[in-house]
Design an enzyme around this catalytic site. Structure first.
Site, PDB file in Angstrom:
ATOM      1  N   GLY A  60       0.781  -1.232   0.000  1.00  0.00           N
ATOM      2  CA  GLY A  60       0.000   0.000   0.000  1.00  0.00           C
ATOM      3  C   GLY A  60       0.809   1.276   0.000  1.00  0.00           C
ATOM      4  O   GLY A  60       0.257   2.368  -0.070  1.00  0.00           O
ATOM      5  N   HIS A  61       2.122   1.172   0.070  1.00  0.00           N
ATOM      6  CA  HIS A  61       2.974   2.373   0.161  1.00  0.00           C
ATOM      7  C   HIS A  61       4.093   2.295  -0.856  1.00  0.00           C
ATOM      8  O   HIS A  61       5.203   1.891  -0.502  1.00  0.00           O
ATOM      9  CB  HIS A  61       3.556   2.477   1.570  1.00  0.00           C
ATOM     10  CG  HIS A  61       4.119   3.816   1.906  1.00  0.00           C
ATOM     11  ND1 HIS A  61       5.436   4.150   1.711  1.00  0.00           N
ATOM     12  CD2 HIS A  61       3.540   4.917   2.421  1.00  0.00           C
ATOM     13  CE1 HIS A  61       5.666   5.378   2.121  1.00  0.00           C
ATOM     14  NE2 HIS A  61       4.515   5.862   2.565  1.00  0.00           N
ATOM     15  N   PHE A  62       3.960   2.557  -2.013  1.00  0.00           N
ATOM     16  CA  PHE A  62       2.815   3.019  -2.774  1.00  0.00           C
ATOM     17  C   PHE A  62       2.569   2.020  -3.892  1.00  0.00           C
ATOM     18  O   PHE A  62       3.549   1.510  -4.440  1.00  0.00           O
ATOM     19  CB  PHE A  62       3.100   4.390  -3.370  1.00  0.00           C
ATOM     20  CG  PHE A  62       3.394   5.448  -2.330  1.00  0.00           C
ATOM     21  CD1 PHE A  62       2.353   6.081  -1.675  1.00  0.00           C
ATOM     22  CD2 PHE A  62       4.689   5.794  -2.004  1.00  0.00           C
ATOM     23  CE1 PHE A  62       2.609   7.061  -0.729  1.00  0.00           C
ATOM     24  CE2 PHE A  62       4.955   6.774  -1.054  1.00  0.00           C
ATOM     25  CZ  PHE A  62       3.914   7.409  -0.411  1.00  0.00           C
ATOM     26  N   VAL A  67       7.774   1.811  -1.512  1.00  0.00           N
ATOM     27  CA  VAL A  67       8.756   2.540  -0.712  1.00  0.00           C
ATOM     28  C   VAL A  67       8.483   2.207   0.753  1.00  0.00           C
ATOM     29  O   VAL A  67       7.336   2.208   1.195  1.00  0.00           O
ATOM     30  CB  VAL A  67       8.611   4.063  -0.934  1.00  0.00           C
ATOM     31  CG1 VAL A  67       9.515   4.845   0.004  1.00  0.00           C
ATOM     32  CG2 VAL A  67       8.896   4.430  -2.380  1.00  0.00           C
TER      33      VAL A  67
END
Length: 158
Positions: A60-62, A67
């Site tokens: 989810g990041h990203f 990252v």
């Protein structure tokens, strides 16, 4: 006559995840230290975290541009600091609490991506009783990705 006692925690280096988990109260998926290669109990430590692509935060990041979140890099620095502090007999069995972040800066030229190895070095700046401060830095390759000045406090384990 003085009786010497064996330490409860074995500090044979390097410490792997099992050895680290005998010292600090963190567990996967919230353990961000894989190995400690240098340790001066209560003073300093040097550890590594391999950013495994299967780490849930990368999803989810990203999406499409994974990252490691900066707050987790800061957590990794704090965990290496916790290994150093908790390996001191004075704080054995205590729980370290983040008491403040005096300064934190994150790299502009480098982020932590899947498969990167994050190297963290932490040194105690001062300590008075159960409160203190340490400075740490996190590096990937030869590039600093974070520096932090962190305050800690120790509390009794429940």
């Amino acid at each position: 006559m003085t009786v010497l006692q064996e330490p409860v925690i074995s500090l044979i280096l390097p410490l792997d995840r099992e050895g680290i988990m005998r010292i600090i109260p963190k567990r996967p998926p919230f353990l961000f230290v894989d190995e400690i290669v240098d340790l001066e109990p209560g003073k300093s430590a040097w550890g590594f975290f391999c950013a495994d692509p299967s780490c849930g935060f990368f999803v989810g990041h990203f999406p499409g541009n994974p990252v490691m979140p900066e707050v987790l890099i800061l957590e990794a620095i704090c965990q290496v600091g916790a290994v150093s502090i908790l390996s001191s007999p004075e704080f054995e069995g205590k729980i370290p609490i983040l008491a403040g972040i005096e300064k934190a800066e994150f790299g502009r030229d480098k982020v932590v991506r899947p498969c990167d190895t994050l190297s963290m070095v932490v040194e105690k700046v001062w300590q008075r009783g159960s409160v203190g401060k340490f400075q740490g830095r996190a590096v990937v390759g030869n590039v600093i990705v974070a520096i932090a000045m962190v305050k800690f406090a120790m509390m009794d384990s429940p």
